[in-house]
Design a protein around this motif. Structure first.
Motif, PDB file in Angstrom:
ATOM      1  N   PRO A   1       0.800  -1.243   0.000  1.00 57.32           N
ATOM      2  CA  PRO A   1       0.000   0.000   0.000  1.00 57.32           C
ATOM      3  C   PRO A   1       0.827   1.284   0.000  1.00 57.32           C
ATOM      4  N   LYS A   2       2.164   1.180   0.123  1.00 49.96           N
ATOM      5  CA  LYS A   2       3.000   2.389   0.128  1.00 49.96           C
ATOM      6  C   LYS A   2       3.598   2.601  -1.258  1.00 49.96           C
ATOM      7  N   PHE A   3       3.719   3.863  -1.655  1.00 46.71           N
ATOM      8  CA  PHE A   3       4.218   4.183  -2.995  1.00 46.71           C
ATOM      9  C   PHE A   3       5.216   5.339  -2.993  1.00 46.71           C
ATOM     10  N   THR A   4       5.756   5.704  -1.818  1.00 46.76           N
ATOM     11  CA  THR A   4       6.623   6.881  -1.732  1.00 46.76           C
ATOM     12  C   THR A   4       8.042   6.601  -2.206  1.00 46.76           C
ATOM     13  N   LEU A   5       8.671   5.579  -1.642  1.00 43.61           N
ATOM     14  CA  LEU A   5      10.086   5.305  -1.912  1.00 43.61           C
ATOM     15  C   LEU A   5      10.366   3.833  -1.665  1.00 43.61           C
ATOM     16  N   ASN A   6      10.935   3.151  -2.642  1.00 42.12           N
ATOM     17  CA  ASN A   6      11.359   1.772  -2.408  1.00 42.12           C
ATOM     18  C   ASN A   6      12.770   1.567  -2.964  1.00 42.12           C
ATOM     19  N   ALA A   7      13.282   0.357  -2.801  1.00 43.98           N
ATOM     20  CA  ALA A   7      14.668   0.091  -3.185  1.00 43.98           C
ATOM     21  C   ALA A   7      14.893   0.277  -4.686  1.00 43.98           C
ATOM     22  N   LEU A   8      13.890  -0.040  -5.502  1.00 43.92           N
ATOM     23  CA  LEU A   8      14.027   0.175  -6.942  1.00 43.92           C
ATOM     24  C   LEU A   8      14.247   1.658  -7.231  1.00 43.92           C
ATOM     25  N   ASP A   9      13.462   2.515  -6.605  1.00 39.90           N
ATOM     26  CA  ASP A   9      13.641   3.960  -6.786  1.00 39.90           C
ATOM     27  C   ASP A   9      15.054   4.387  -6.382  1.00 39.90           C
TER      28      ASP A   9
ATOM     29  N   GLN B   1      11.652  10.439  11.993  1.00 48.57           N
ATOM     30  CA  GLN B   1      10.793  10.230  10.836  1.00 48.57           C
ATOM     31  C   GLN B   1      11.041  11.322   9.806  1.00 48.57           C
ATOM     32  N   TYR B   2      11.039  10.927   8.549  1.00 50.46           N
ATOM     33  CA  TYR B   2      11.259  11.849   7.440  1.00 50.46           C
ATOM     34  C   TYR B   2      10.019  11.816   6.563  1.00 50.46           C
ATOM     35  N   GLU B   3       9.260  12.873   6.571  1.00 50.52           N
ATOM     36  CA  GLU B   3       7.996  12.890   5.833  1.00 50.52           C
ATOM     37  C   GLU B   3       8.251  12.898   4.329  1.00 50.52           C
ATOM     38  N   ASN B   4       7.637  11.944   3.637  1.00 51.98           N
ATOM     39  CA  ASN B   4       7.773  11.827   2.181  1.00 51.98           C
ATOM     40  C   ASN B   4       9.228  11.881   1.727  1.00 51.98           C
ATOM     41  N   PRO B   5      10.041  10.933   2.151  1.00 52.18           N
ATOM     42  CA  PRO B   5      11.466  10.944   1.782  1.00 52.18           C
ATOM     43  C   PRO B   5      11.647  10.813   0.270  1.00 52.18           C
ATOM     44  N   LEU B   6      12.626  11.523  -0.243  1.00 54.84           N
ATOM     45  CA  LEU B   6      12.902  11.510  -1.677  1.00 54.84           C
ATOM     46  C   LEU B   6      14.020  10.528  -2.001  1.00 54.84           C
ATOM     47  N   ALA B   7      13.883   9.838  -3.115  1.00 57.21           N
ATOM     48  CA  ALA B   7      14.914   8.893  -3.542  1.00 57.21           C
ATOM     49  C   ALA B   7      16.234   9.608  -3.796  1.00 57.21           C
ATOM     50  N   SER B   8      16.172  10.823  -4.301  1.00 61.27           N
ATOM     51  CA  SER B   8      17.406  11.568  -4.581  1.00 61.27           C
ATOM     52  C   SER B   8      18.164  11.876  -3.291  1.00 61.27           C
ATOM     53  N   ASP B   9      17.433  12.267  -2.234  1.00 63.26           N
ATOM     54  CA  ASP B   9      18.077  12.537  -0.944  1.00 63.26           C
ATOM     55  C   ASP B   9      18.656  11.255  -0.352  1.00 63.26           C
ATOM     56  N   ASN B  10      17.888  10.173  -0.459  1.00 61.63           N
ATOM     57  CA  ASN B  10      18.350   8.884   0.048  1.00 61.63           C
ATOM     58  C   ASN B  10      19.614   8.452  -0.683  1.00 61.63           C
ATOM     59  N   ALA B  11      19.635   8.626  -1.990  1.00 56.93           N
ATOM     60  CA  ALA B  11      20.800   8.236  -2.791  1.00 56.93           C
ATOM     61  C   ALA B  11      22.039   9.039  -2.388  1.00 56.93           C
ATOM     62  N   ARG B  12      21.859  10.341  -2.120  1.00 56.95           N
ATOM     63  CA  ARG B  12      22.998  11.166  -1.706  1.00 56.95           C
ATOM     64  C   ARG B  12      23.565  10.694  -0.363  1.00 56.95           C
TER      65      ARG B  12
END
Length: 426
Positions: free
Chosen positions: A219-227, A373-384
């Motif tokens: 049910p979650k669609f914000t950020l996953n490992a593929l992203d 907690q990080y609200e709506n985390p971005l894949a770009s931030d996670n990658a950095r």
């Protein structure tokens, strides 16, 4: 084959979608439909334009939990006595189901468990091109609400393996033992993933790391490992033959789309039936690269042992299963009672296991009062964050750094135990 649109713009907002969310949560956790929702679901079942997957998933959940006297009145839409006569029910609800599938369908409606061969046959149909989408929704929902047995998972696993692309043949080309990393494909909404850093950690321990990823089934669609891996510029594995070329950093990444178009196609169905079907568990334990050790996680603690059992059924020699990771991911919580279950297969085929709790004194330095907690985390931030930690061993985010160090210590302790057991059993 008839063509059915698997997507709905807002599947959770339809009457049947709301009904599925209400009753499709487990046999002992479901609540009766309200009078208003019951009336809306009745109207939807009478509407020939209602989505066949949702129709099947709703009725499957209702049958599996057991309809209340008020819900029993829904059988009037199908045919008088339908809920009490499985054969009649299947004929009315799934008129386009091949006759050869009727015994299995009837067995599911009766609430009986399937044998391995029957589950294999069911999987062949679910992953195949048969017309009856209603039955696909019905079967997936029944299995989920009443919980799948290990025998059923094994049969479904064998069917899934037959859908692999030709590049993932039953051979291994790896030049060293492999560790497979797999967490829920729906990812996270309020935290960052550390999966590539775990891959790097296991690579430094002498293993090849293979991360299993895919589109989120919800049910979650914000950020996953593929992203995350896409934002890191990852080149995805296309066949087992590529495993003979060692990769640095975080190892290989296998996208479900490359592994099995049939499994990837089911992601669209999962969006429509809303609740997480058997595939949310199964896709993590499939072992197409013939890895020796599975590192995975569970959201529900009661599934920790089951995941270890399924891993050994899938051909892994050992499994490390995290409980209470952040949002079910491979990132351990620093405030809750996290921990790992380690399991190995004995020479006689039995399972030997050991638990390591994250709140033991060995990990005190990593514990915190709460998890950031990080609200709506971005894949770009996670990658950095991941890239910087890989390059420098730290970031400007103390919470992230602490969690990675905790994960290294916890998984490292588990891997030490697994290696000792495998050396002893071999």
């Amino acid at each position: 084959m008839s063509i059915v649109n698997l997507d709905l713009d807002s599947p959770a907002d339809t009457a049947l979608g709301r009904g599925i969310k209400h009753i499709g949560i487990g046999k002992y956790g479901s609540k009766p439909l309200s009078a208003e929702l019951l009336a809306e679901c009745r109207a939807a079942l009478e509407d020939p334009m209602s989505h066949p997957l949702q129709r099947g998933a709703f009725l499957g959940a209702l049958i599996a939990k057991g309809p209340t006297p008020a819900e029993m009145t829904l059988e009037d839409v199908i045919g008088k006595g339908a809920f009490s006569h499985p054969t009649f029910f299947i004929n009315k609800v799934c008129p386009d189901l091949p006759i050869g599938m009727h015994p299995i369908a009837t067995k599911l409606v009766r609430g009986h468990n399937l044998q391995i061969s029957e589950a294999h046959q069911l999987g062949d149909y679910l992953f195949g091109n048969g017309d009856c989408e209603t039955f696909r929704g019905l079967a997936a929902s029944i299995l989920r609400v009443r919980h799948e047995t290990n025998e059923e998972y094994l049969g479904l696993m064998r069917a899934a393996e037959q859908t692999y692309s030709p590049g993932f043949a039953p051979i291994s080309c790896a030049d060293r033992p492999l560790i497979q990393l797999a967490e829920p494909f729906d990812g996270v909404d309020n935290s960052y993933l550390i999966t590539p850093l775990l891959g790097q950690f296991f690579q430094k321990r002498g293993y090849g790391a293979v991360s299993m990823v895919g589109r989120s089934g919800g049910p979650k669609f914000t950020l996953n490992a593929l992203d995350l891996y896409m934002h890191m510029g990852c080149q995805f594995l296309q066949s087992n033959h590529e495993l003979d070329t060692p990769l640095g950093r975080y190892g290989w990444v296998l996208d479900q789309k490359a592994l099995s178009p049939a499994l990837n196609h089911w992601v669209d169905r999962r969006h429509t039936i809303i609740k997480r079907p058997f595939l949310a568990t199964l896709e993590k334990v499939l072992n197409p690269c013939h890895a020796q050790i599975l590192v995975t996680s569970v959201f529900h603690i009661t599934y920790q042992m089951k995941m270890a059992e399924l891993a050994l059924m899938a051909g892994f020699d050992a499994a490390i299963v995290l409980k209470r990771g952040l949002e079910g991911s491979l990132a351990p919580s620093t405030s809750r009672s996290t921990g790992i279950l380690c399991a190995v297969r004995t020479p006689r085929g039995h399972m030997f296991h050991q638990n390591f709790e994250g709140d033991s004194s060995a990990f005190t330095a990593f514990r915190t009062e709460s998890d950031v907690q990080y609200e709506n985390p971005l894949a770009s931030d996670n990658a950095r964050l991941v890239q910087r930690f890989m390059d420098e061993g730290q970031t400007n985010n103390a919470d992230f750094d602490n969690r990675v160090h905790f994960a290294h210590a916890l998984y490292g302790r588990g891997l030490d135990w697994v290696e000792a057991q495998l050396q002893y059993t071999n």
